[in-house]
Design an enzyme around this catalytic site. Structure first.
Site, PDB file in Angstrom:
ATOM      1  N   ASP A  66       0.896  -1.155   0.012  1.00 32.14           N
ATOM      2  CA  ASP A  66      -0.098   0.115   0.029  1.00 32.14           C
ATOM      3  C   ASP A  66       0.820   1.218  -0.144  1.00 32.14           C
ATOM      4  O   ASP A  66       0.386   2.405  -0.156  1.00 32.14           O
ATOM      5  CB  ASP A  66      -1.069   0.091   1.200  1.00 32.14           C
ATOM      6  N   SER A  67       2.128   1.018   0.107  1.00 27.58           N
ATOM      7  CA  SER A  67       3.130   2.126  -0.144  1.00 27.58           C
ATOM      8  C   SER A  67       2.682   2.873  -1.550  1.00 27.58           C
ATOM      9  O   SER A  67       3.405   3.954  -1.957  1.00 27.58           O
ATOM     10  CB  SER A  67       4.490   1.946  -0.279  1.00 27.58           C
ATOM     11  N   ASP A 109      -1.074  -6.483  -0.343  1.00 27.19           N
ATOM     12  CA  ASP A 109      -1.455  -5.717   0.990  1.00 27.19           C
ATOM     13  C   ASP A 109      -2.899  -5.318   1.170  1.00 27.19           C
ATOM     14  O   ASP A 109      -3.625  -4.816   0.549  1.00 27.19           O
ATOM     15  CB  ASP A 109      -0.598  -4.256   0.804  1.00 27.19           C
ATOM     16  N   LYS A 138      -1.026  -9.377   3.246  1.00 27.51           N
ATOM     17  CA  LYS A 138      -0.114  -8.914   4.290  1.00 27.51           C
ATOM     18  C   LYS A 138      -1.015  -7.986   5.075  1.00 27.51           C
ATOM     19  O   LYS A 138      -1.903  -7.166   4.533  1.00 27.51           O
ATOM     20  CB  LYS A 138       0.877  -8.025   3.694  1.00 27.51           C
ATOM     21  N   GLU A 140      -1.082  -5.400   8.544  1.00 21.27           N
ATOM     22  CA  GLU A 140      -0.327  -4.740   9.743  1.00 21.27           C
ATOM     23  C   GLU A 140      -0.934  -4.844  11.319  1.00 21.27           C
ATOM     24  O   GLU A 140      -2.092  -4.865  11.557  1.00 21.27           O
ATOM     25  CB  GLU A 140      -0.136  -3.353   9.509  1.00 21.27           C
ATOM     26  N   GLU A 207       9.609  -3.622  10.327  1.00 20.17           N
ATOM     27  CA  GLU A 207       9.947  -2.595   9.913  1.00 20.17           C
ATOM     28  C   GLU A 207      10.715  -1.676  10.807  1.00 20.17           C
ATOM     29  O   GLU A 207      10.022  -1.467  12.002  1.00 20.17           O
ATOM     30  CB  GLU A 207       8.863  -1.773   8.846  1.00 20.17           C
TER      31      GLU A 207
HETATM   32  O1  KIV Z   1       3.546  -1.051   1.718  1.00 15.46           O
HETATM   33  C1  KIV Z   1       4.598  -1.419   1.669  1.00 15.46           C
HETATM   34  O2  KIV Z   1       5.243  -1.160   0.500  1.00 15.46           O
HETATM   35  C2  KIV Z   1       5.087  -2.064   2.871  1.00 15.46           C
HETATM   36  C3  KIV Z   1       6.884  -2.317   2.724  1.00 15.46           C
HETATM   37  C4  KIV Z   1       7.342  -0.873   3.266  1.00 15.46           C
HETATM   38  C5  KIV Z   1       7.108  -3.410   3.683  1.00 15.46           C
HETATM   39  O3  KIV Z   1       4.654  -2.583   3.636  1.00 15.46           O
END
Ligand code: KIV
Length: 291
Positions: A66-67, A109, A138, A140, A207
């Site tokens: 989600d970056s 994500d 993924k 968090e 992280e």
């Molecule tokens: O969203 C993302 O790219 C991430 C990485 C920084 C691990 O969670």
């Protein structure tokens, strides 16, 4: 092997028939790598072409993170990213990999708000990401997430957890800061990590965590592969945001980033240099990139 690409006006992907046959990355294969001490590599990618290039460079796992909210959409944090946007990018990445006969393992994500209501919402969101082409989702956080992880894993959805700096909670954390520095926060992180492994998470992004703590967690979690970003060189693998490792940004990179493009002749070479440096242990260098 030389590959003839089909020339089009908008980038090129090789015809499937010309790609070498390689073994797809799978959970058993990642476990085998772990057991023989081979580091796992991960880069983020958000579109078909970069995903195919990362795969061709030997990157085993691709995170559609989600970056993308920050690097593709221009948001100031990941909080505003929607599930629909994530699915769009997962579809693009997996389409690119399919066309290039890529073998990478793809993580999708789960964005902010897509699992926070509980197990039922989480399974609906994870289903969409899996149907878009992800091999794993993924999410968090620790503590409250363990029962969600178990619920998804029991229903056949592989899960990667994420502890330390969790960008979706940046406002609660008070900024992008190293986590787990105090004795109390380190003990909590260890408890959360064990709960997540017990719940069935098979990967864990760490992280901005002190190198010593992430090394301890790695040693303690044989079935949950730690993937570090700003967490030192003692983890089972490493991840970087693609734009950062290619030096594609206007600001100053975080301390844990290395610009692999600087000495490379192109994007694929830079990604291959990342893979080599992670595998031979020269990246990250704890003296330069860690806390
Ligand atoms: O969203 C993302 O790219 C991430 C990485 C920084 C691990 O969670």
């Amino acid at each position: 092997m030389s590959i003839t690409t089909q020339v089009t006006p908008y980038g090129t992907l090789p015809p499937a028939a010309q790609m070498p046959t390689r073994r797809p990355v799978s959970l058993p294969r990642l476990q085998e790598m772990r057991e023989r001490g081979e580091k796992i590599t991960m880069l983020t990618a958000y579109d078909a072409t970069f995903a195919a290039v990362a795969d061709a460079a030997g990157v085993e796992t691709i995170l559609v993170g989600d970056s993308l909210g920050m690097v593709c959409q221009g948001l100031s944090s990941t909080v505003g990213v929607s599930l629909e946007t994530m699915c769009y990018h997962v579809e693009s990445v997996t389409r690119g990999l399919r066309r290039a006969q890529g073998t990478a393992w793809v993580l999708g994500d789960m964005p902010f708000g897509s699992y926070h209501e509980g197990k039922e919402q989480a399974i609906r969101s994870a289903t969409k990401l899996m149907q878009a082409g992800s091999h794993m989702v993924k999410l968090e956080g620790g503590g409250w997430t363990a029962e969600i992880v178990q619920f998804l894993v029991e229903r056949g959805i592989p899960v990667c957890a994420h502890l330390g700096l969790t960008p979706q909670t940046v406002h609660a954390l008070g900024g992008y800061r190293v986590q787990g520095k105090t004795e109390e926060s380190a003990v909590t992180m260890k408890r959360h990590a064990h709960e997540l492994q017990d719940a069935g998470a098979t990967m864990l992004v760490l992280e901005m965590v002190p190198a010593a703590l992430s090394k301890t967690l790695t040693d303690e979690l044989p079935r949950c592969h730690t993937i570090g970003i700003g967490a030192g060189n003692g983890t089972a693998g490493q991840v970087l945001v693609m734009h950062d490792m290619l030096g594609v940004n206007l600001g100053k990179n975080a301390k844990f980033v290395r610009n692999f493009m600087q000495d490379a002749g192109g994007v694929q070479a830079a990604m291959a240099a990342f893979v080599k440096a992670v595998k031979d242990g020269s990246f990250p260098d704890n003296a330069v990139h860690a806390w």
